[in-house]
Enzyme design. Structure first.
Site, PDB file in Angstrom:
ATOM      1  N   TYR A   1      15.530  31.526   4.479  1.00 44.92           N
ATOM      2  CA  TYR A   1      14.292  32.230   5.069  1.00 44.92           C
ATOM      3  C   TYR A   1      14.202  32.280   6.387  1.00 44.92           C
ATOM      4  CZ  TYR A   1      12.191  31.021   0.320  1.00 44.92           C
ATOM      5  OH  TYR A   1      11.544  30.959  -0.947  1.00 44.92           O
TER       6      TYR A   1
ATOM      7  N   CYS B   1      13.915  24.544   2.271  1.00 46.34           N
ATOM      8  CA  CYS B   1      13.018  25.490   1.452  1.00 46.34           C
ATOM      9  C   CYS B   1      12.105  24.384   0.730  1.00 46.34           C
ATOM     10  CB  CYS B   1      13.917  26.064   0.329  1.00 46.34           C
ATOM     11  SG  CYS B   1      14.937  27.347   1.010  1.00 46.34           S
TER      12      CYS B   1
ATOM     13  N   ARG C   1     -10.681  -0.067  14.424  1.00 45.17           N
ATOM     14  CA  ARG C   1     -10.767   0.404  13.273  1.00 45.17           C
ATOM     15  C   ARG C   1     -11.814  -0.075  12.215  1.00 45.17           C
ATOM     16  NH1 ARG C   1      -4.874   0.941  10.358  1.00 45.17           N
ATOM     17  NH2 ARG C   1      -5.266  -1.226   9.873  1.00 45.17           N
TER      18      ARG C   1
ATOM     19  N   ASP D   1      12.460  23.454  -2.447  1.00 43.48           N
ATOM     20  CA  ASP D   1      13.036  22.611  -3.308  1.00 43.48           C
ATOM     21  C   ASP D   1      14.760  22.595  -3.364  1.00 43.48           C
ATOM     22  OD1 ASP D   1      10.527  22.655  -4.922  1.00 43.48           O
ATOM     23  OD2 ASP D   1      11.113  24.706  -5.378  1.00 43.48           O
TER      24      ASP D   1
ATOM     25  N   HIS E   1      -6.084  -7.384  13.133  1.00 43.64           N
ATOM     26  CA  HIS E   1      -5.096  -6.487  13.169  1.00 43.64           C
ATOM     27  C   HIS E   1      -4.484  -6.200  14.691  1.00 43.64           C
ATOM     28  CE1 HIS E   1      -2.155  -4.079  11.136  1.00 43.64           C
ATOM     29  NE2 HIS E   1      -2.698  -2.913  11.495  1.00 43.64           N
TER      30      HIS E   1
ATOM     31  N   LYS F   1       0.887  -1.272  -0.020  1.00 42.49           N
ATOM     32  CA  LYS F   1      -0.091   0.083   0.079  1.00 42.49           C
ATOM     33  C   LYS F   1       0.740   1.193   0.001  1.00 42.49           C
ATOM     34  CE  LYS F   1      -0.239  -0.251   4.983  1.00 42.49           C
ATOM     35  NZ  LYS F   1      -0.876  -1.150   5.999  1.00 42.49           N
TER      36      LYS F   1
ATOM     37  N   ARG G   1       1.619 -10.734   7.610  1.00 42.50           N
ATOM     38  CA  ARG G   1       1.568  -9.573   6.922  1.00 42.50           C
ATOM     39  C   ARG G   1       2.556  -8.267   7.232  1.00 42.50           C
ATOM     40  NH1 ARG G   1      -3.616 -10.004   8.982  1.00 42.50           N
ATOM     41  NH2 ARG G   1      -3.517  -7.748   9.854  1.00 42.50           N
TER      42      ARG G   1
END
Ligand SMILES: *Cc1c(COP(=O)(O)O)cnc(C)c1O
Length: 384
Positions: free
Chosen positions: A274, A326, A141, A328, A170, A43, A229
């Site tokens: 910044y 930042c 859940r 990027d 679970h 997932k 799992r």
């Protein structure tokens, strides 16, 4: 500016190496320890590692099942040619049910309304859909109460359009060595075992019985049943045992690195990025990496992480990230006497640097969030 070797033209400077060879070793370790079938949860794009590549490698390494959270994730795997059974862990909208039946996903189901919708869609498609009865033993859940398991199992077993492929629960706290968590997990497993026994006593085959996530593979032999799992364990992060040591010798798959794309001199008293949160205490060299929070490097690591500069042919040098990260880009203080050169590789986590679990601890989170957070902009480079 001094120049190092030319950058690899195959990808941008920032990249995530994915060690599929480690995945094979981790799966072998789990199989050897438990001796039962392995379901590989892929997932969330295989916890950020790349769903299709991980799924194919996991199956080649002997995983029997895959698991996804959304119908779309299942569609990606089927579109990639995967025919192995795929569990659908989360509950989709009613509009998605025809599609999940068409894709032969095996839903975890534990309520009448969902089962009826699955049954109707399967009948319409002329199929018999495999479902796994989900029993909620304390996760709070999804799933039925343990007391409701027998009647739902019977309902599935009697349906002409459904088969009971498995029975599952679970665990909420299996990765914790704390005494109260151990007691809670023990109770969850007792409730689950009793529900499975009741299903069997009613003359119904529960199918594959499965409960163990990573923590239970590491710590609870009685949770292994017919299939395990483990997710984060397969990606290379083991929970800590009572002494704080990793419970199993798995190897992390993901290695995030970037490169020095710019180096400049900063004078004592000049600031970086910044908000001017970092000031040079003396003249120094500052390197810039094309890696930022949009790539998944948390902004909370600003002035709070050490990168590993890897000068070609020289020993790696740990140097601090300085100033705010930042969107990027981010900066590293190379030091005034640095021998680093433009284009030198910089390890951020994994490989020669501390792994994603160490970064997670620094961020007060879990390795799942670190690897899932590496964004789609970062190319994944697969190492066989
Ligand atoms: C994600 C998930 C797992 C795997 O959990 P890990 O903690 O990564 O081992 C197992 N079972 C279910 C139902 C899950 O949602």
């Amino acid at each position: 500016m001094r120049r190092g070797p030319a950058p690899d033209p195959a990808s941008r400077a920032t990249r995530a190496l994915i060690h599929l060879d480690h995945l094979k070793e981790n799966i072998a370790l789990v199989k050897e320890k438990t001796g039962v079938r392995v379901c590989a949860p892929v997932k969330a794009n295989a916890y950020g590692h790349g769903a299709l590549a991980v799924a194919k490698t996991a199956l080649a390494a002997g995983a029997a099942y895959l698991a996804v959270a959304t119908v779309e994730e299942g569609e990606e795997l089927r579109g990639g040619g995967i025919t192995a059974p795929i569990i659908l862990l989360s509950i989709p909208l009613p509009e998605e049910i025809d599609r999940l039946i068409a894709l032969d996903l095996e839903p975890l189901a534990g309520d009448e309304e969902y089962l009826a919708a699955l049954e109707g869609a399967a009948a319409k498609a002329g199929k018999r859909a495999a479902v796994h009865l989900k029993i909620d033993t304390g996760m709070g859940r999804i799933g039925c109460r343990p007391g409701g398991a027998v009647s739902l199992a019977a309902r599935i077993a009697k349906s002409p359009s459904l088969t009971l492929a498995g029975t599952a629960t679970h665990l909420a706290a299996s990765d914790s060595p704390a005494v109260e968590d151990r007691a809670f997990t023990g109770r969850q497993l007792e409730l689950f075992s009793a529900a499975v026994e009741a299903v069997k006593a009613a003359g119904i085959d529960p199918g594959l019985v499965h409960a163990a996530n990573t923590g239970a593979v590491a710590f609870y032999r009685e949770a292994w049943f017919d299939m395990v799992r483990p997710g984060i364990l397969l990606y290379g992060y083991a929970p800590a045992d009572g002494e704080g040591k990793p419970a199993m010798a798995v190897k992390p798959l993901m290695e995030l690195s970037s490169a020095l794309v710019f180096i400049k001199e900063l004078k004592k008293g000049e600031t970086v990025s910044y908000g001017r949160t970092w000031t040079a205490a003396e003249d120094t060299l500052i390197g810039t990496l094309p890696l930022g929070y949009a790539d998944g490097l948390s902004r909370r690591l600003s002035n709070n992480w050490t990168a590993l500069i890897e000068p070609a042919g020289d020993a790696p040098v740990p140097r601090p990230l300085v100033g705010r990260i930042c969107m990027d880009q981010c900066m590293v203080d190379l030091g005034r006497d640095s021998r680093a050169r433009r284009w030198d590789r910089v390890a951020i986590f994994g490989g020669p640097a501390p792994h994603a679990g160490v970064m997670a601890a620094r961020l007060n989170t879990i390795p799942y969030e670190v690897t899932c957070g590496i964004s789609g902009r970062v190319p994944r480079i697969y190492m066989e």
